[in-house]
Design a protein around this motif. Sequence first.
Motif, mmCIF file in Angstrom:
data_model
loop_
_atom_site.group_PDB
_atom_site.id
_atom_site.type_symbol
_atom_site.label_atom_id
_atom_site.label_comp_id
_atom_site.label_asym_id
_atom_site.label_seq_id
_atom_site.Cartn_x
_atom_site.Cartn_y
_atom_site.Cartn_z
ATOM 1 N N UNK A 1 -5.207 1.959 0.150
ATOM 2 C CA UNK A 1 -4.228 2.773 -0.553
ATOM 3 C C UNK A 1 -4.670 4.227 -0.533
ATOM 4 N N UNK A 2 -3.776 5.117 -0.120
ATOM 5 C CA UNK A 2 -4.161 6.525 0.021
ATOM 6 C C UNK A 2 -4.599 7.124 -1.315
ATOM 7 N N UNK A 3 -3.916 6.801 -2.376
ATOM 8 C CA UNK A 3 -4.284 7.356 -3.680
ATOM 9 C C UNK A 3 -5.395 6.598 -4.378
ATOM 10 N N UNK A 4 -5.385 5.279 -4.250
ATOM 11 C CA UNK A 4 -6.317 4.444 -4.998
ATOM 12 C C UNK A 4 -7.584 4.094 -4.238
ATOM 13 N N UNK A 5 -7.505 4.075 -2.918
ATOM 14 C CA UNK A 5 -8.638 3.642 -2.118
ATOM 15 C C UNK A 5 -8.821 2.129 -2.105
ATOM 16 N N UNK A 6 -7.907 1.399 -2.726
ATOM 17 C CA UNK A 6 -8.000 -0.055 -2.807
ATOM 18 C C UNK A 6 -7.678 -0.658 -1.436
ATOM 19 N N UNK A 7 -8.537 -1.556 -0.954
ATOM 20 C CA UNK A 7 -8.250 -2.206 0.324
ATOM 21 C C UNK A 7 -7.022 -3.115 0.205
#
Length: 185
Positions: free
Chosen positions: A135-141
């Motif tokens: 996720x671009x904002x969260x960094x979550x894979x």
Amino acid sequence: PDYPSEPLSRLYRATKGWRCFRELVACREVRYPESRSRDWDTRTTMASAHVELVGEALDSYREDGIDALLEYTVPDIEWQTGGTFVDEGTCRGHDAVRRYLAAMEDAFEGLRVDPRELIDAGDAVVGHTRDTGRGRGSGVPVEVDHYYAIWFRGDKIRRIQNFRDRTSAFEAVGLAGATGKREVG
């Protein structure tokens, strides 16, 4: 891998790409291109020109982006999205598809669309991809499996419909109850 075509799958990975694997199956020759690398299920029917076309379109998208993919589609393509990554709806034409795919790419860093299966369904192809990124904002894979029904006009893709499960994709092409588990060879 847990599927029956393990030796062919290893061979496919060794050839590093759809075009080379297709040539190996057809000609019994192995080439080792530098830039192609895929790890997907080889239970597909290799003889189908439509399966080949979808494989090449996905390779082109992965290597050269949206416009390269659009070269494999008719100008009035219709793509019914599944709403997994971005809003559900229908994209009509190259500009709308370009916006849809750009929105997906913008939402995820390192978005990767990896084919797992391409299955000949007569006048259509059923596809399965595993899409990964962060996720671009969260960094979550993120890792999501997508299923597609793909129809053609001549040698171009005319319609794509996304599904969240294999059964729905098979039903869309008139193969209700089919497993799609075919071996090569």
